[in-house]
Design an enzyme around this catalytic site. Sequence first.
Site: not given
Length: 245
Positions: A87, A124, A149, A189
């Site tokens: 992406w 993260d 995503d 997503k």
Amino acid sequence: MANNKALGTGGRKSDKDLKIRVKTAKGRTVASTKWLQRQLNDPYVARARAEGYRSRAAFKIKEIDEKHKFFRKGMRVVDLGAAPGGWSQVAAAAVGSTVEKPLVVGIDYLDMDPIPGVILLKKDFTEEDAPAMLIEAMGGQGADVVMSDMAWPTTGHRATDHLRIVHLIEIAADFAIQVLRPGGSFVAKVFQGGTEHELLHMLKRHFNTTFHVKPPSSRKDSAEAYLVAKGFKGRTEGEDGQADE
């Protein structure tokens, strides 16, 4: 003996016959064998290799943008859950991001090889200090597109998996509302079960248009789809971006 013409094949093998078949091997599960066979026969996997993309997922964001046009030259983009980088590759090319002037920032807890024109953070995104790190990487400037995503590894329990992905969308949407410039876009997503009503209602308050899309490169047997929110209306003074404001 029947000839090929009578059989209607003309001597040409069917597409089914031409598929690469993968035999099970010691140490390989049936599921992994099926996944490998699907990868070897996937035209988007072949295209990704041919066109230099790191994954077939690159075509998903590319197809969504081709239809809904949220990338423009000079825009700043944040890629959440960026690994392996497909992406970010598409975004960098679309907005004209360069090594000298990087306009794309990606973040993931997985290792990624460098991408020209992209600042990559190994972190993260669900950790508390991740948003501040992204804002610092953008030089304190706002973003025009926030895309996600991200997905947790599935547990096999549909209700649990749904709640986990909704949580990721919520924190991604909250971040988008904090950093987007007016007119910006958010892409994320989602999975079967759709987007929670409260989250969708919140996004509709902050964006002019919101809708779900399943790009052609998303496998038909996959439960995934993508939520697109366009035309960010901007934040009002004192707004914290939370869904329950």
